[in-house]
Enzyme design. Structure first.
Site, PDB file in Angstrom:
ATOM      1  N   ASP A 159     -68.372   3.010 113.932  1.00 18.11           N
ATOM      2  CA  ASP A 159     -69.659   3.633 114.263  1.00 18.11           C
ATOM      3  C   ASP A 159     -69.559   4.388 115.589  1.00 18.11           C
ATOM      4  O   ASP A 159     -70.121   5.470 115.749  1.00 18.11           O
ATOM      5  CB  ASP A 159     -70.743   2.553 114.330  1.00 18.11           C
ATOM      6  CG  ASP A 159     -70.711   1.684 113.095  1.00 18.11           C
ATOM      7  OD1 ASP A 159     -70.986   2.209 112.009  1.00 18.11           O
ATOM      8  OD2 ASP A 159     -70.350   0.495 113.200  1.00 18.11           O
ATOM      9  N   HIS A 187     -73.138  -3.859 112.719  1.00 18.39           N
ATOM     10  CA  HIS A 187     -72.501  -2.835 111.888  1.00 18.39           C
ATOM     11  C   HIS A 187     -73.270  -2.773 110.571  1.00 18.39           C
ATOM     12  O   HIS A 187     -72.912  -3.383 109.572  1.00 18.39           O
ATOM     13  CB  HIS A 187     -71.023  -3.146 111.624  1.00 18.39           C
ATOM     14  CG  HIS A 187     -70.455  -2.236 110.570  1.00 18.39           C
ATOM     15  ND1 HIS A 187     -70.315  -0.881 110.755  1.00 18.39           N
ATOM     16  CD2 HIS A 187     -70.058  -2.469 109.304  1.00 18.39           C
ATOM     17  CE1 HIS A 187     -69.833  -0.338 109.652  1.00 18.39           C
ATOM     18  NE2 HIS A 187     -69.670  -1.278 108.750  1.00 18.39           N
TER      19      HIS A 187
HETATM   20  P1  NAX Z   1     -61.244  -4.017  99.228  1.00 18.36           P
HETATM   21  O1  NAX Z   1     -62.165  -4.625  98.243  1.00 18.36           O
HETATM   22  O2  NAX Z   1     -60.421  -2.836  98.851  1.00 18.36           O
HETATM   23  O3  NAX Z   1     -60.232  -5.135  99.766  1.00 18.36           O
HETATM   24  C1  NAX Z   1     -60.655  -6.387 100.164  1.00 18.36           C
HETATM   25  C2  NAX Z   1     -59.482  -7.336 100.009  1.00 18.36           C
HETATM   26  O4  NAX Z   1     -59.868  -8.585 100.554  1.00 18.36           O
HETATM   27  C3  NAX Z   1     -59.091  -7.579  98.554  1.00 18.36           C
HETATM   28  O5  NAX Z   1     -57.692  -7.430  98.412  1.00 18.36           O
HETATM   29  C4  NAX Z   1     -59.532  -9.026  98.322  1.00 18.36           C
HETATM   30  O6  NAX Z   1     -58.716  -9.709  97.387  1.00 18.36           O
HETATM   31  C5  NAX Z   1     -59.379  -9.598  99.727  1.00 18.36           C
HETATM   32  N1  NAX Z   1     -60.123 -10.839  99.954  1.00 18.36           N
HETATM   33  C6  NAX Z   1     -61.333 -11.202  99.474  1.00 18.36           C
HETATM   34  N2  NAX Z   1     -61.637 -12.440  99.864  1.00 18.36           N
HETATM   35  C7  NAX Z   1     -60.597 -12.875 100.633  1.00 18.36           C
HETATM   36  C8  NAX Z   1     -60.311 -14.079 101.293  1.00 18.36           C
HETATM   37  N3  NAX Z   1     -61.156 -15.109 101.243  1.00 18.36           N
HETATM   38  N4  NAX Z   1     -59.144 -14.188 101.965  1.00 18.36           N
HETATM   39  C9  NAX Z   1     -58.277 -13.161 101.995  1.00 18.36           C
HETATM   40  N5  NAX Z   1     -58.480 -11.990 101.359  1.00 18.36           N
HETATM   41  C10 NAX Z   1     -59.625 -11.854 100.693  1.00 18.36           C
HETATM   42  O7  NAX Z   1     -62.153  -3.701 100.523  1.00 18.36           O
HETATM   43  P2  NAX Z   1     -61.862  -2.723 101.737  1.00 18.36           P
HETATM   44  O8  NAX Z   1     -62.337  -1.367 101.397  1.00 18.36           O
HETATM   45  O9  NAX Z   1     -60.483  -2.902 102.203  1.00 18.36           O
HETATM   46  O10 NAX Z   1     -62.918  -3.301 102.796  1.00 18.36           O
HETATM   47  C11 NAX Z   1     -62.773  -4.594 103.327  1.00 18.36           C
HETATM   48  C12 NAX Z   1     -64.008  -5.009 104.095  1.00 18.36           C
HETATM   49  O11 NAX Z   1     -64.253  -4.146 105.203  1.00 18.36           O
HETATM   50  C13 NAX Z   1     -65.299  -4.986 103.276  1.00 18.36           C
HETATM   51  O12 NAX Z   1     -66.047  -6.141 103.563  1.00 18.36           O
HETATM   52  C14 NAX Z   1     -66.017  -3.779 103.831  1.00 18.36           C
HETATM   53  O13 NAX Z   1     -67.413  -3.873 103.639  1.00 18.36           O
HETATM   54  C15 NAX Z   1     -65.633  -3.854 105.277  1.00 18.36           C
HETATM   55  N6  NAX Z   1     -65.826  -2.664 106.106  1.00 18.36           N
HETATM   56  C16 NAX Z   1     -66.201  -2.849 107.393  1.00 18.36           C
HETATM   57  C17 NAX Z   1     -66.349  -1.817 108.280  1.00 18.36           C
HETATM   58  C18 NAX Z   1     -66.765  -2.052 109.685  1.00 18.36           C
HETATM   59  O14 NAX Z   1     -66.981  -1.065 110.401  1.00 18.36           O
HETATM   60  N7  NAX Z   1     -66.907  -3.277 110.185  1.00 18.36           N
HETATM   61  C19 NAX Z   1     -66.145  -0.412 107.834  1.00 18.36           C
HETATM   62  C20 NAX Z   1     -65.346  -0.293 106.597  1.00 18.36           C
HETATM   63  C21 NAX Z   1     -65.596  -1.349 105.554  1.00 18.36           C
HETATM   64  O15 NAX Z   1     -66.747  -0.990 104.836  1.00 18.36           O
END
Ligand code: NAX
Length: 327
Positions: A159, A187
């Protein structure tokens, strides 16, 4: 050669990590002379995909990468880690209420906080990216009572970077010319990108009715809705920019900001009317591996109203999961 440093990353098979891991292995986080060991965590059902990512990392033959392990167990993945970037979280599935999402993630970040508490390096720095990032970071911090609370942070840097980019375009200056940007709060779309203290090439930005109007009607809404705009255009949520922000936030925390302000989600010390402990985006400077809040900034009535939106949202999230945490 320096001894290698172990960095753990969760959600390693996901889309953010498809950029993040390669950049860490390339030296973008810890520097061009610092060998690194990557410890990758993801769910059991993602291990197959993770093996493919590992093959690609191997195929880059990164000179700085001296070790690479994968696991579906947090206690294994976090053993002795110096830095942990927690990206993996439970996404919202169809029909899932916000409260259910909070609970599902609370379970994940309780387990991971406990694992860090048990096995990580005692100075581990933890950056939480997975949403709801502020509350997930709060849960991890509270689940790790033996680690210093100031070693937990939530990511608000995307952000912050989005705000810098929008303002630099408006002023037709490079983004690096702008300093003292602040993003307050959660966020989430309630965050408040605050340009009141910004300077351009070291000079305060002159206020004008046009700038105020642009700030309220264009800038703040664009930054708040940027994530949705990316999804609409790309069909997927922000990934490379999120990875870049994670690197920026963690690198600045570790290496310092040379006096520049950056925004970080950190546990509140009670200043600015934010309840103590709440993980809230605030302006900081970093030096020698620590962050230092920018204190005593003036909060105008407009700013107060904006900050209150995030504050109420985060207090509600904290209260909803309070019963899951140790007293
Ligand atoms: P993806 O769905 O592509 O990847 C997430 C990965 O996490 C998957 O491989 C899944 O198997 C794994 N996972 C789920 N539960 C888990 C656990 N208990 N232990 C270990 N791994 C686990 O998501 P992606 O696009 O990579 O985004 C990841 C996260 O970042 C999401 O929650 C998303 O909302 C968040 N974001 C946060 C941002 C921020 O500014 N704070 C911005 C970008 C993003 O939206």
């Amino acid at each position: 050669q320096k001894p290698p440093i172990k960095v753990a990353v969760s959600g390693a098979a996901g889309q953010i990590c498809y950029s993040l891991l390669f950049r860490i292995a390339n030296g973008d986080l810890l520097g061009a002379d610092q060998p690194v060991i990557l410890s990758l965590l993801d769910l059991p059902q993602a291990q197959q995909a993770l093996k493919g990512v590992v093959m690609e990392i191997e195929d880059c033959a990164f000179p700085l990468l001296t070790g690479l392990t994968i696991s579906d167990d947090a206690m294994t993945a976090f053993a002795d880690v110096k830095y942990a970037i927690l990206v993996g979280s439970r996404p919202r599935s169809k029909g899932m209420e916000r409260a259910d999402l909070l609970m599902a993630n609370a379970a994940i970040f309780t387990t991971q906080g406990q694992a860090l508490n048990a096995v990580a390096n005692r100075d581990v720095k933890v950056l939480v990216v997975g949403n709801p990032a502020n509350t997930n970071a709060y849960i991890a911090m509270k689940s790790a009572p033996d680690l210093p609370a100031e070693n937990f942070s939530s990511m608000i840097r995307l952000d912050h970077n989005r705000s810098l980019s929008q303002l630099s375009q408006r002023l037709s200056v490079p983004s690096h010319a702008i300093e003292q940007m602040v993003v307050w709060g959660n966020h989430s779309p309630t965050m408040f990108p605050d340009i009141r203290f910004c300077t351009s090439n070291g000079v305060p930005i002159p206020s004008s009715p046009e700038l105020s109007q642009w700030n309220e009607e264009t800038f703040i809404p664009i930054v708040a809705q940027r994530g949705s705009a990316v999804i609409e255009a790309r069909g997927h949520s922000s990934a490379a920019s999120a990875a870049n922000a994670a690197i920026d936030q963690m690198r600045d925390w570790i290496s310092g900001t040379d006096g520049r302000w950056v925004s970080m989600g950190i546990a509140s010390d009670g200043s600015y009317g934010i309840p103590e402990g709440l993980m809230f985006g605030v302006p900081v400077r970093c030096s020698a591996g620590s962050y230092h809040r920018i204190e005593n900034l003036e909060i105008s009535p407009f700013a107060l109203e904006k900050i209150a939106l995030s504050l109420h949202e985060l207090v509600a999230e904290r209260d909803a999961i309070a019963h899951l945490l140790p007293a």
